[in-house]
Scaffold this motif. Sequence first.
Motif, PDB file in Angstrom:
ATOM      1  N   VAL A 335       0.878  -1.204  -0.102  1.00 53.93           N
ATOM      2  CA  VAL A 335       0.038   0.136  -0.011  1.00 53.93           C
ATOM      3  C   VAL A 335       0.824   1.175   0.096  1.00 53.93           C
ATOM      4  O   VAL A 335       1.672   1.507   0.885  1.00 53.93           O
ATOM      5  N   TYR A 336       0.702   2.156  -1.081  1.00 48.14           N
ATOM      6  CA  TYR A 336       1.357   3.363  -1.126  1.00 48.14           C
ATOM      7  C   TYR A 336       0.754   4.136  -2.174  1.00 48.14           C
ATOM      8  O   TYR A 336      -0.170   3.638  -3.068  1.00 48.14           O
ATOM      9  N   ASP A 337       1.144   5.424  -2.215  1.00 50.00           N
ATOM     10  CA  ASP A 337       0.603   6.436  -3.501  1.00 50.00           C
ATOM     11  C   ASP A 337       1.331   6.378  -4.659  1.00 50.00           C
ATOM     12  O   ASP A 337       2.437   6.236  -4.668  1.00 50.00           O
ATOM     13  N   VAL A 338       0.437   6.423  -5.765  1.00 52.61           N
ATOM     14  CA  VAL A 338       0.999   6.416  -7.140  1.00 52.61           C
ATOM     15  C   VAL A 338       0.262   7.733  -7.604  1.00 52.61           C
ATOM     16  O   VAL A 338      -0.999   7.842  -7.785  1.00 52.61           O
ATOM     17  N   THR A 339       1.247   8.408  -8.343  1.00 47.89           N
ATOM     18  CA  THR A 339       0.634   9.649  -9.089  1.00 47.89           C
ATOM     19  C   THR A 339       0.386   9.367 -10.484  1.00 47.89           C
ATOM     20  O   THR A 339       0.973   8.864 -11.267  1.00 47.89           O
ATOM     21  N   HIS A 340      -0.949  10.041 -10.748  1.00 45.01           N
ATOM     22  CA  HIS A 340      -1.582   9.946 -12.047  1.00 45.01           C
ATOM     23  C   HIS A 340      -0.240  10.843 -13.052  1.00 45.01           C
ATOM     24  O   HIS A 340      -0.212  11.945 -12.787  1.00 45.01           O
ATOM     25  N   PRO A 341       0.102  10.137 -14.238  1.00 47.41           N
ATOM     26  CA  PRO A 341       1.257  11.242 -15.135  1.00 47.41           C
ATOM     27  C   PRO A 341       0.395  12.393 -15.738  1.00 47.41           C
ATOM     28  O   PRO A 341       1.148  13.332 -15.841  1.00 47.41           O
ATOM     29  N   ALA A 342      -1.031  12.512 -15.881  1.00 44.83           N
ATOM     30  CA  ALA A 342      -1.344  13.408 -16.417  1.00 44.83           C
ATOM     31  C   ALA A 342      -2.115  14.499 -15.528  1.00 44.83           C
ATOM     32  O   ALA A 342      -1.886  15.725 -15.800  1.00 44.83           O
TER      33      ALA A 342
END
Length: 665
Positions: A335-342
């Motif tokens: 579980v961790y945060d992932v940033t949307h590239p757009a």
Amino acid sequence: MEKRALHSPDLTARNVERIAELFPQVITESRDAEGNVTLAVDFDLLRQELSDHIVEGPQERYQLDWPGKRAAAFAANAPIAKTLRPVREESVDFDTTRNLFIEGDNLEALKLLQESYLGKVKLIYIDPPYNTGNDFVYEDDFAESSADYLARSGQRSETGDRLVANTEANGRFHSDWLSMMYPRLKLAKNLLTDDGVLVVSIDENEHASLVRLGEEVLGDASYVGEVVLKNSSKNDQAYVSIQHEYIVFFVKNRQANAGEWVEKKEGLDKIYAAFDGFRKKHGDDWGTINAEAKAWYKTFQPSDAVYGSKHYEWMDARGIYFASDISGPNDGQYVYDVTHPATGEFVKIPASGWRYPKDEMLRRIEEGRVHFGEDHTSVPKNKTYLANTEYQSLTSIRYVDGRAASKRLAALFGEKVFTNPKDEFLLRDIYRAVGVTGDDVVLDMFAGSGSAMQAVLELNRGSESSCRFIGIQVAEDLNETLKTAKGAAKQITTNAIKLLARLGRPATVAEITKQRMRLVHEQLADDLLLDSGFRVLKIDTSNLVDTLAAPDALVQDTLDGAVASVKEGRTSIDLLFQVILDWALDLSEPVKTERVADRELLSVADDALIACFEDDISDSAVRTIAARRPLRAVFLDAGFASDAARINAEQILREVSPETEVRTI
């Protein structure tokens, strides 16, 4: 740490295991003194396996049973005084081919092959009578002793093939079918390699019986699954309209065959070509390509091979892919945060967390292997590329147009001459999937139109494999078939009879099989590396007169033996093939005929065996044979002018080539 047993080994259990390895069909279930279910030996069945007559005395037990089962088991073990006679004029590339076609009763053929091909056949394919009430089955005569069986088989001038229609009016409808199949499966099992596969086509009439019978003969663990063929759209049956058949798979030994069976997905060429067109049309506009791909996939029916890959609807610079699940297999895996590239916002996290650790996830994102939605509100997906998943496990559902194989066979002959032939390309794909390769042997004991034999050639085409086939087909009388044929089958059978009449050949199914393989050979003649020939062998009575003994007793261990007369009309090549059988040699080995010291010599497999069946065997011929130091040498007993000549020949071979095994017939 292993806990030591404080007692001696359970020898009874060990002996049961050993018996199970030799005779899995005699293992049953029983209850011990405490009432626990345990494995046990059915001693009545074991007695039958070791007996030369039918043993009575059944008792209640868990097993597949039917009237006539003991007689069928007896039929598998009863010897026959038969042999295989080569027919050069009906063969193709007789001297060089490694393929065999045997004409005659397959029960007798399997008995004759027991020694030469024991444990050597990788795959056995069977397309037996389906027991529909209209087809023919073998009527084996079990009501006799071993001696009677042997005497009859040795004294009959014909092959002894008996075919009868097993109609619903017969009170032993299923029993007759089981009794026909049981001895044949028992003998077939012996021929399989340790990792060998038994493949059987069947429909709903005997499907359940087949599975249970296969498990009894090859063991409970032998059944490994089946392919269901959707091959019809008929809607004219009561209760349930059956629109499929089965291809059932058994393995001889699960430990030797782990079942790593894979096949290449069908329709890939169409998919790759379509996406190449989308890319040329839309460039790197992946969204538009996706929309057009979805619309394209919708044009295919579920029966089309392309339809099975319709989830591969996306494309990027790396190739075509499927946006698959990226969540972890366990709750809260990562579980961790992932940033949307757009959007730069955190994307939605899967309920069970991510499949990969954070470092690996970031690497995959950087490499463009993660599929993001239009914004951060959707969960990202894995990119599973079609190029990396072209192969799949052998699938259990197949859509097969039964008309395709019929059309190809009709085109080959110029007209329809066989009803419902099996699909040679489907069989080729099955061979490939289960690992038939190299110089493996494939045997088909109900050869029919020859589809399974042609499938071996299709497997070898354009590949490095040189697999061989052995086809067996009884000379089933087409004129008898015509008497009960109806509708299209009646016209097709008439076509076959007329075709064979034009060719000057008997009106039998076996002749259709051979003619098909001749035509296939002509089609493949340009492929010089492909062995598309076949050596024809026909089952016949022993070459020796008044011989009521098993084939392996027809030759003697030394030159000191009784003289056996050769039947009228039997040639030296006939005698040679009986010796090949007796010595358990491969029936496809090359045979060379030559004149030496004014005597005819027959050499098998570069002097693995040299035979001289002349009526007057000279010392010079014997010395020539001895000088070549063959592994085996055989002479006609009557060919020696006297006992002294026979003893002298034996002495010459003992001095010059002591390693040569010598026999006479």
